[in-house]
Design a protein around this motif. Structure first.
Motif, PDB file in Angstrom:
ATOM      1  N   UNK A  56     -24.437  -8.915  -2.460  1.00  0.00           N
ATOM      2  CA  UNK A  56     -23.388  -8.143  -2.484  1.00  0.00           C
ATOM      3  C   UNK A  56     -22.180  -8.500  -1.961  1.00  0.00           C
ATOM      4  N   UNK A  57     -21.138  -8.497  -2.621  1.00  0.00           N
ATOM      5  CA  UNK A  57     -19.865  -8.964  -2.059  1.00  0.00           C
ATOM      6  C   UNK A  57     -19.447  -8.182  -0.849  1.00  0.00           C
ATOM      7  N   UNK A  58     -18.847  -8.476   0.208  1.00  0.00           N
ATOM      8  CA  UNK A  58     -18.491  -7.647   1.128  1.00  0.00           C
ATOM      9  C   UNK A  58     -17.136  -6.893   0.613  1.00  0.00           C
ATOM     10  N   UNK A  59     -17.003  -5.736   0.803  1.00  0.00           N
ATOM     11  CA  UNK A  59     -15.766  -4.989   0.530  1.00  0.00           C
ATOM     12  C   UNK A  59     -14.614  -5.603   0.810  1.00  0.00           C
ATOM     13  N   UNK A  60     -13.501  -5.543  -0.028  1.00  0.00           N
ATOM     14  CA  UNK A  60     -12.371  -6.081   0.344  1.00  0.00           C
ATOM     15  C   UNK A  60     -11.381  -5.327   1.069  1.00  0.00           C
ATOM     16  N   UNK A  61     -10.214  -5.634   1.361  1.00  0.00           N
ATOM     17  CA  UNK A  61      -9.448  -4.851   2.339  1.00  0.00           C
ATOM     18  C   UNK A  61      -9.112  -3.411   1.500  1.00  0.00           C
ATOM     19  N   UNK A  62      -8.741  -2.328   2.313  1.00  0.00           N
ATOM     20  CA  UNK A  62      -8.328  -1.207   1.623  1.00  0.00           C
ATOM     21  C   UNK A  62      -6.963  -1.395   1.085  1.00  0.00           C
ATOM     22  N   UNK A  63      -6.594  -0.608   0.091  1.00  0.00           N
ATOM     23  CA  UNK A  63      -5.273  -0.734  -0.492  1.00  0.00           C
ATOM     24  C   UNK A  63      -4.114  -0.581   0.507  1.00  0.00           C
ATOM     25  N   UNK A  64      -3.104  -0.976   0.239  1.00  0.00           N
ATOM     26  CA  UNK A  64      -1.925  -0.866   1.404  1.00  0.00           C
ATOM     27  C   UNK A  64      -1.666   0.561   1.296  1.00  0.00           C
ATOM     28  N   UNK A  65      -0.822   1.011   2.079  1.00  0.00           N
ATOM     29  CA  UNK A  65      -0.136   2.210   2.181  1.00  0.00           C
ATOM     30  C   UNK A  65       0.791   2.468   1.114  1.00  0.00           C
ATOM     31  N   UNK A  66       1.562   1.538   0.657  1.00  0.00           N
ATOM     32  CA  UNK A  66       2.592   1.586  -0.393  1.00  0.00           C
ATOM     33  C   UNK A  66       1.771   1.677  -1.784  1.00  0.00           C
ATOM     34  N   UNK A  67       0.687   1.097  -1.853  1.00  0.00           N
ATOM     35  CA  UNK A  67      -0.166   1.106  -3.072  1.00  0.00           C
ATOM     36  C   UNK A  67      -0.732   2.228  -3.262  1.00  0.00           C
ATOM     37  N   UNK A  68      -1.292   3.097  -2.135  1.00  0.00           N
ATOM     38  CA  UNK A  68      -1.858   4.486  -2.204  1.00  0.00           C
ATOM     39  C   UNK A  68      -0.716   5.614  -2.510  1.00  0.00           C
ATOM     40  N   UNK A  69       0.467   5.361  -1.752  1.00  0.00           N
ATOM     41  CA  UNK A  69       1.559   6.334  -2.072  1.00  0.00           C
ATOM     42  C   UNK A  69       2.003   6.468  -3.474  1.00  0.00           C
ATOM     43  N   UNK A  70       1.437   6.986  -4.374  1.00  0.00           N
ATOM     44  CA  UNK A  70       1.578   6.959  -5.915  1.00  0.00           C
ATOM     45  C   UNK A  70       2.788   7.680  -6.291  1.00  0.00           C
ATOM     46  N   UNK A  71       3.364   8.766  -5.579  1.00  0.00           N
ATOM     47  CA  UNK A  71       4.445   9.221  -5.741  1.00  0.00           C
ATOM     48  C   UNK A  71       5.793   9.062  -4.924  1.00  0.00           C
ATOM     49  N   UNK A  72       5.404   7.896  -4.075  1.00  0.00           N
ATOM     50  CA  UNK A  72       6.388   7.100  -3.182  1.00  0.00           C
ATOM     51  C   UNK A  72       7.397   8.124  -2.526  1.00  0.00           C
ATOM     52  N   UNK A  73       6.463   9.152  -1.867  1.00  0.00           N
ATOM     53  CA  UNK A  73       7.368  10.071  -0.917  1.00  0.00           C
ATOM     54  C   UNK A  73       7.163   9.623   0.232  1.00  0.00           C
ATOM     55  N   UNK A  74       6.423   8.798   0.924  1.00  0.00           N
ATOM     56  CA  UNK A  74       6.270   8.083   2.065  1.00  0.00           C
ATOM     57  C   UNK A  74       5.237   8.687   2.855  1.00  0.00           C
ATOM     58  N   UNK A  75       4.497   9.689   2.288  1.00  0.00           N
ATOM     59  CA  UNK A  75       3.149  10.230   2.990  1.00  0.00           C
ATOM     60  C   UNK A  75       1.963  10.217   1.815  1.00  0.00           C
TER      61      UNK A  75
END
Length: 92
Positions: A30-49
């Motif tokens: 099994x490949x080790x898990x990669x890094x988690x997505x960045x905060x900006x990538x996770x902030x789908x509506x781009x409201x800063x939280x």
């Protein structure tokens, strides 16, 4: 004639055995898990939280621990603090 049939069957069985062993060893890696997505990538509506709906994977399960002020929103600072204090699990 019988010896050529035996040889062919033995070769076929050996081939099947080797391919099944190869498959078993490949599937156990099994490949080790990669890094988690960045905060900006996770902030789908781009409201800063981040809300619980924007969090992915194990991070969503830890939402209440990450949201230290309990406002149902995770700031980048809260996420950074959580990430610094929690090490990812060691690969097996």
């Amino acid at each position: 004639m019988k010896s050529s049939i035996r040889f062919t069957l033995a070769a076929l069985m050996s081939s099947l055995l080797l391919s099944s062993l190869s498959f078993a060893s490949d599937s156990s890696r099994r490949e080790p898990p990669g890094p988690p997505p960045s905060f900006e990538d996770s902030d789908l509506n781009h409201d800063g939280v981040l809300t619980v709906d924007e969090m992915q994977g194990p991070m969503a399960q830890d939402f209440d621990q990450i949201d230290t002020n309990g406002d149902s929103q995770v700031t980048e600072e809260e996420l950074d603090t959580f990430m610094r204090s929690h090490k990812p699990p060691e690969p097996r």
